[in-house]
Design an enzyme around this catalytic site. Structure first.
Site, PDB file in Angstrom:
ATOM      1  N   TRP A 155      67.655  63.079 -66.195  1.00 56.16           N
ATOM      2  CA  TRP A 155      68.650  62.063 -66.544  1.00 56.16           C
ATOM      3  C   TRP A 155      68.487  61.777 -68.026  1.00 56.16           C
ATOM      4  O   TRP A 155      67.406  61.421 -68.489  1.00 56.16           O
ATOM      5  CB  TRP A 155      68.407  60.745 -65.792  1.00 56.16           C
ATOM      6  CG  TRP A 155      68.729  60.746 -64.335  1.00 56.16           C
ATOM      7  CD1 TRP A 155      69.118  61.802 -63.558  1.00 56.16           C
ATOM      8  CD2 TRP A 155      68.680  59.604 -63.457  1.00 56.16           C
ATOM      9  NE1 TRP A 155      69.306  61.388 -62.266  1.00 56.16           N
ATOM     10  CE2 TRP A 155      69.048  60.050 -62.183  1.00 56.16           C
ATOM     11  CE3 TRP A 155      68.351  58.259 -63.644  1.00 56.16           C
ATOM     12  CZ2 TRP A 155      69.089  59.185 -61.079  1.00 56.16           C
ATOM     13  CZ3 TRP A 155      68.390  57.405 -62.556  1.00 56.16           C
ATOM     14  CH2 TRP A 155      68.768  57.870 -61.282  1.00 56.16           C
ATOM     15  N   GLU A 268      77.502  56.660 -85.482  1.00 55.00           N
ATOM     16  CA  GLU A 268      76.313  56.818 -84.641  1.00 55.00           C
ATOM     17  C   GLU A 268      75.270  55.708 -84.787  1.00 55.00           C
ATOM     18  O   GLU A 268      75.425  54.792 -85.600  1.00 55.00           O
ATOM     19  CB  GLU A 268      75.657  58.173 -84.941  1.00 55.00           C
ATOM     20  CG  GLU A 268      76.099  59.273 -83.973  1.00 55.00           C
ATOM     21  CD  GLU A 268      75.626  59.024 -82.535  1.00 55.00           C
ATOM     22  OE1 GLU A 268      74.847  58.082 -82.287  1.00 55.00           O
ATOM     23  OE2 GLU A 268      76.053  59.784 -81.647  1.00 55.00           O
TER      24      GLU A 268
HETATM   25  C1  FMN Z   1      73.738  54.598 -76.304  1.00 55.36           C
HETATM   26  C2  FMN Z   1      72.913  55.846 -76.476  1.00 55.36           C
HETATM   27  C3  FMN Z   1      73.542  57.025 -76.836  1.00 55.36           C
HETATM   28  C4  FMN Z   1      72.809  58.209 -76.998  1.00 55.36           C
HETATM   29  N1  FMN Z   1      73.458  59.366 -77.340  1.00 55.36           N
HETATM   30  C5  FMN Z   1      72.741  60.522 -77.498  1.00 55.36           C
HETATM   31  C6  FMN Z   1      73.411  61.747 -77.818  1.00 55.36           C
HETATM   32  O1  FMN Z   1      74.641  61.812 -77.969  1.00 55.36           O
HETATM   33  N2  FMN Z   1      72.663  62.881 -77.965  1.00 55.36           N
HETATM   34  C7  FMN Z   1      71.306  62.853 -77.808  1.00 55.36           C
HETATM   35  O2  FMN Z   1      70.669  63.901 -77.933  1.00 55.36           O
HETATM   36  N3  FMN Z   1      70.641  61.705 -77.503  1.00 55.36           N
HETATM   37  C8  FMN Z   1      71.339  60.541 -77.336  1.00 55.36           C
HETATM   38  N4  FMN Z   1      70.685  59.371 -77.021  1.00 55.36           N
HETATM   39  C9  FMN Z   1      69.226  59.385 -76.889  1.00 55.36           C
HETATM   40  C10 FMN Z   1      68.770  60.031 -75.580  1.00 55.36           C
HETATM   41  O3  FMN Z   1      69.441  59.458 -74.477  1.00 55.36           O
HETATM   42  C11 FMN Z   1      67.278  59.884 -75.378  1.00 55.36           C
HETATM   43  O4  FMN Z   1      66.629  60.593 -76.416  1.00 55.36           O
HETATM   44  C12 FMN Z   1      66.773  60.385 -74.031  1.00 55.36           C
HETATM   45  O5  FMN Z   1      65.376  60.355 -74.038  1.00 55.36           O
HETATM   46  C13 FMN Z   1      67.233  61.772 -73.730  1.00 55.36           C
HETATM   47  O6  FMN Z   1      66.750  62.163 -72.452  1.00 55.36           O
HETATM   48  P1  FMN Z   1      65.761  63.384 -72.314  1.00 55.36           P
HETATM   49  O7  FMN Z   1      64.460  62.937 -72.943  1.00 55.36           O
HETATM   50  O8  FMN Z   1      65.651  63.593 -70.860  1.00 55.36           O
HETATM   51  O9  FMN Z   1      66.375  64.535 -73.048  1.00 55.36           O
HETATM   52  C14 FMN Z   1      71.401  58.190 -76.816  1.00 55.36           C
HETATM   53  C15 FMN Z   1      70.776  56.998 -76.459  1.00 55.36           C
HETATM   54  C16 FMN Z   1      71.506  55.837 -76.277  1.00 55.36           C
HETATM   55  C17 FMN Z   1      70.797  54.563 -75.857  1.00 55.36           C
HETATM   56 MN    MN Z   2      64.063  63.967 -69.559  1.00 53.36          MN
END
Ligand code: FMN
Ligand code: MN
Length: 478
Positions: A155, A268
């Site tokens: 997720w 962003e």
């Molecule tokens: C509102 C919001 C928007 C986000 N948008 C992105 C995005 O577009 N791309 C991205 O790589 N991380 C984005 N993030 C950060 C990731 O959700 C975060 O790094 C998360 O740990 C990713 O999950 P993973 O560690 O399983 O890859 C966002 C976080 C928030 C709170």
């Molecule tokens: Mn993860």
């Protein structure tokens, strides 16, 4: 009691005075975004829009976790819980992952729209900032994807823009887990990747999805850990994935290999529109399901403090603190400043040996939460890293303007990072620096200037006397 759904969380925000209901009609085209911007920049409560132009069947919630106090409420803690309490509670709960349970059906199945009936323009996706590349459908949600080689279900939260009636452009960064799955596995094997996007699940789902848990950790188990109760999941209609049963809206689809459409730009979390419009992967939508009287959720990225900053600073600080301690470093606290848009962290440390700040910096930049962090301040343990007032004073007075600023070339940074020229930004070719605010170990004791503060410049007796008489002198309570 943990929240069973988004609505229970909204009710709680009502009780704590953290939610404004807007009855007046608002436009999805820029107006909701502009309101969200003011909320985030000036620290107003979250918002529930009850009357959205063109979308009479939908309500839209925004700014849900763009303040630490609303993250605390989501964690089922008092809204004024201290930063130290939030970090400690996060670490305590993270030790006990709770597996989700599968249920046959749930509120997210109250309306099911399949195949040709799918029309993303039927959803109240806002045009958030003037200058964005399109209407952003996915800004506060979870993206569910499954590793093709194991039981790992990830997720995360990755931004998504409407491309067409049934297509969403999605930002999949190489270093994120979804990027590891898509580029390194599905696309490399020429296979489509199934994806489910759940909007408006119980609040600990979005919290877990935006936390840097290691690969092969199922964030569903961690969402369970955060709420102390399993998340209930239901199977999707058209893909072999499971989503929180109480989600307000679920979008199912596939990301085909090699398919790209132009996505972005987008204002962003850095506070800038820093990455350009570029060819990026695409979700082809196969089904939409939603609750009756549904509530859509949005965030409003830009100048701090946003959902990204308030939501991620607790877990990142706590994880970094635990990691540095586990490596035997003499640190006394860590805080990732939400006001820095994720660009600056402060570590407080004892100084048992020379250049301890260098060892700390290498460890910070080498661990997951510090991987793309560009700036670090290292302060001694008499400074509270959570207090910007103290950190600002220390940086200004104890960091040698030449020797104390250590610059590191050839470092990995986020492609969205505004510090670097566009060509380098695109590739994540960055640099980092750390500010060493510890007194050099080779200074004599007399050489170290004495801090002149209430706590350090007076005897205990004088301090106690003044505190005891404060009201008698005629001063108000603070
Ligand atoms: C509102 C919001 C928007 C986000 N948008 C992105 C995005 O577009 N791309 C991205 O790589 N991380 C984005 N993030 C950060 C990731 O959700 C975060 O790094 C998360 O740990 C990713 O999950 P993973 O560690 O399983 O890859 C966002 C976080 C928030 C709170
Ligand atoms: Mn993860």
């Amino acid at each position: 009691m943990p929240f069973d759904d988004l609505r229970a969380y909204l009710k709680k925000l009502d009780e704590t005075g953290d939610l404004v209901h807007v009855a007046q009609e608002v436009d999805w085209n820029e107006e909701m975004g502009a309101i969200g911007r003011r909320i985030n920049e000036q620290g107003f409560p979250a918002v529930l829009f009850n009357n959205v132009k063109d979308y009479p069947n939908w309500r839209v919630a925004g700014g849900l976790m763009s303040a630490i106090r609303r993250v605390a409420v989501g964690m089922d803690l008092p809204s004024d819980a201290s930063l130290q309490t939030l970090k400690a509670e996060f670490l305590k709960r993270a030790q006990n992952p709770i597996k989700p349970i599968i249920v046959k059906s749930g509120p997210c199945k109250e309306n099911i729209i399949l195949g040709d009936q799918v029309d993303l323009f039927s959803l109240p996706a806002p045009f958030i900032h003037a200058g964005d590349g399109g209407r952003y459908l996915c800004t506060w949600h979870i993206n569910v994807t499954k590793d093709p080689d194991s039981d790992w279900v990830n997720w995360g939260m990755y931004r998504g823009m409407i491309q067409d009636r049934n297509k969403i452009g999605i930002l999949i960064n190489l270093n994120q887990h979804i990027g590891q799955m898509y580029y390194q596995k599905y696309e490399a094997r020429n296979q489509p990747m199934e994806i489910a996007i759940a909007v408006g699940p119980e609040p600990m789902c979005t919290f877990a999805a935006t936390t840097f848990f290691p690969p092969y950790v199922n964030e569903a188990d961690m969402a369970g850990a955060m709420r102390g109760k399993p998340i209930e999941l239901v199977r999707c209609e058209t893909v072999d994935l499971y989503v929180p049963a109480t989600s307000e809206l679920v979008i199912e689809g596939k990301v085909y290999p090699k398919e790209r459409m132009e996505e972005g730009p987008f204002g962003e979390y850095t506070g800038y529109r820093a990455s350009d419009r570029a060819l990026r992967p695409v979700v082809t939508v196969t089904a939409i399901t939603h609750r009756n009287d549904p509530i859509f959720t949005m965030s409003c990225e830009g100048v701090p403090v946003t959902e990204t900053h308030a939501n991620m600073c607790i877990s990142k600080s706590a994880q970094m603190e635990r990691e540095l301690r586990s490596r035997g470093l003499p640190i006394t606290g860590v805080w990732f400043y939400p006001e820095s848009a994720g660009a600056l962290a402060v570590v407080a440390t004892r100084v048992p040996y020379a250049n301890v700040a260098a060892t700390i910096a290498h460890n910070v930049f080498g661990s997951p939460a510090g991987f793309v962090l560009p700036l670090l301040i290292v302060v001694p343990d008499d400074v509270d890293p959570h207090s910007w007032k103290e950190v600002m004073h220390t940086l200004s007075t104890r960091c040698h303007p030449y020797k104390g600023i250590i610059r590191l070339e050839h470092e990995t940074t986020n492609p969205l990072d505004p510090h670097f020229p566009l060509a380098e930004r695109r590739l994540g070719m960055g640099a980092k620096a750390y500010f060493d605010c510890t007194w050099p170990v080779n200074w004599d004791k007399e050489e170290i200037p004495a801090l002149t503060s209430f706590a350090t410049a007076y005897s205990k007796e004088t301090q106690e006397k003044v505190l005891k008489n404060w009201a008698a002198y005629g001063f108000p309570e603070k």
